[in-house]
Design an enzyme around this catalytic site. Structure first.
Site: not given
Lengths: 231, 231, 231, 231
Positions: A94, A96, A119, A170, A228
């Site tokens: 997580h 910000h 991608d 958020h 790839y």
């Protein structure tokens, strides 16, 4: 206990400020040992500069602290819901990061405008809905996890194909096979969020990329026919 | 005299360029010793590179220089009004950080679009009105402080709950329990100002975050029921 | 074999992250030895930090690997089409630099708004069209090269005068006399793409620069009457 | 000859990349010795990394090279017109800094939206008009200087009060008492150009700052009643 995972989670946490994704303590990484059902996570409010592997906290999937003296991240309950509901996840992040937050604050999915996005994210990155007052006043962090799961179920998205989400008002959560890959997906999400804002600045009515381009780019990097890299 | 406070104010001043908040000398930090009624503040126009603790200036609350050979910051009178009218303040910062300046120059409050903002500012960050010609031609810097106080009183905002402001046509002031926390709030204000501009780029009509989310985020970090961090 | 070219391609690849043009492995540089008909190119998915000159791959113009153990860049077929169709090219670069990607995702040519652009690109930087589903499902990377050639032919643009292109929904390719110059043009393209977005932010209806200014600026740096620099 | 000025011009040139104002060789600084009527200027197209004081070129006010083996900056004629027409100038700078270029490419004056601007530029920063085809095809660089002088005369602006300009479709020129101050003004111009773009993003119809605020801020830093800094 869990020495290898602890090192991996510690290194992945330090990668966040190095990649410019966090200001102060605004981010956290966890990793899971599926056999033991234990999660290693950053302690709450501890500076990245001061963070040592031994500061990390070990919790079980019900959130009970199993090892460590510090409080786990205040977002721990969100991580745990994701691990319980999405059994393929090995790491969760997580942050910000500002461009991802901008899409979250605008309450819009991040459209798949091109190959950089395709991608890694097979379609738009969903924006999970705002929690209701009751959901906020109740088990807030758990409910944050629940609305993420809700939108993936409702839209029938495989979390392996779209390894991240933004939560309205958020910010972003991402995940991967392990903590390092979860951080990699946070970097990509922030970069495609930035490119998508720039794209709208060039042309507010820009179109999403055609489905054939999504198929090509996602599948040349993922799945049995990927070509790839070095395989 | 005031050696500890002098060190704290000096370190907080150096943090401003390190965090990318100031160009040249466009910023200043002060700190107050409430018992003695003395304020330590950056001297005017001195480069951060060359700034030493002994260059800082000590003034009383009427602005009389008590210690130091240099002129105090030209914004000293603003700081003093804030200390006198907001008795909970331990440190004050002024910068011209670009995203905060943009909101100030547009003359708009910074709306609380999400949790990054709500974690530190309990509601929109007010934009204090432009001074009148008479107020500018008179005690300009003092009056800058007075219109800040005016908007907090008028809207009945507790400066501890909203630790910063932007002044129309000018830029941000922030504060905190001490000089370091005041700088921390300057970093946050600039970051949420940036995120708010990006949010409008995604969606010019974006909504502010619901009140329940503000309550949750501000109160999980502040007050008797806070549970963020290590307490 | 091709030691000098290998060194040049290696150095040019490392220049990409140093100039802030690539995140992770999102870019590649190649160079050609026209006499031998051989191309040296970055291997696919290898980190720039770990890249050594001996990791580079040598392929012929039909894409057969002539030297090296690793797979060449997944974009190799695009590079090869450009070398075959544009015989003046000595080096080719592909990146996902964010401002160039924004124009590509918006599907618009980058207009020549001023002299910074005109100094290196003699007119707007064309946006090659999206591939059809058939073109994507077939020889995707080769067809990416073919639509680049198509737009240069259709508009009768000399690739020496406009040393770069953006591909709709994807990103930029640039080229030059050698790998270092091709990277130089990638830096310029990203910078003029950024300036062009900022220009539209100031004024969405900004005009392109007059033709006489393009002539002056491009021709003072290029061709027999050039007078910029040390000649 | 001119050792001190040569050192000052050299140091001011190096300050441009250090402040992030130039990519590659896209900028130049000069300084003048008014007594001798000689100008020291950067050579054309030389990398800043490789630039040594002895590489600088000395020219007289007619553009004749008096000292140095290299060609002077291709913008030398613009610098010389500015020195001849504005006798208070001691140093001149040209860059392609991106936010200033954006305003130039949009062809708009940079409005004085606030105090950061007013502290150094007493009013809007004028945008000099595009040259006509005849002016471009003739003495291009000289004519660039002439349209700068034209707008300052037409609007009756003292170049000491507004130490910079943007040229439509091109970019900024700034000046000062000496080369270092001219660079300082380039940094400020770029920063206020950036803040002005951000201001329009917050509110496209933002108002300029009131005249009383301009007077206050410019005059507290300049002229006989200045009280900013250490005097």
């Amino acid at each position: 206990m869990l020495e290898e995972l602890r090192q991996a989670v510690w290194a992945a946490n330090l990668e966040l400020p190095r990649r410019g994704l966090v200001t102060y303590t605004w981010g956290n990484v966890s990793g899971i040992d599926r056999d033991r059902g234990l999660v290693v996570i950053k302690p709450s409010g501890v500076d990245y500069d001061a963070l040592k592997p031994e500061n990390l906290v070990v919790v079980d999937l019900d959130g009970n602290r199993v090892e460590g003296d510090l409080n786990p991240s205040s977002d721990t309950a969100t991580h745990l819901i994701l691990y319980k509901e999405f059994p393929t996840l090995g790491g969760v992040v997580h942050t910000h990061s500002p461009n991802a937050v901008a899409w979250a604050q605008a309450g819009e999915d991040i459209p798949c405008y091109g190959t950089t996005h395709a991608d890694y994210f097979y379609g738009s990155i969903p924006c999970a809905r705002c929690l209701s007052k009751t959901e906020i006043d109740g088990d807030y962090e758990g409910n944050t996890g629940r609305v993420i799961v809700e939108i993936f179920r409702k839209r029938n998205i495989n979390p392996v194909h779209v390894p991240g989400v933004i939560c309205a008002g958020h910010g972003p959560f991402t995940w991967g096979n392990n903590p390092a890959q979860a951080v990699y997906h946070s970097v990509v999400l922030e970069e495609v969020a930035r490119m998508a804002i720039l794209t709208r600045q060039v042309c507010p009515s820009a179109h999403v990329a055609p489905q054939a381009m999504l198929d090509k780019h996602f599948l040349r990097k993922h799945g049995p026919n990927a070509y790839y890299g070095q395989r």
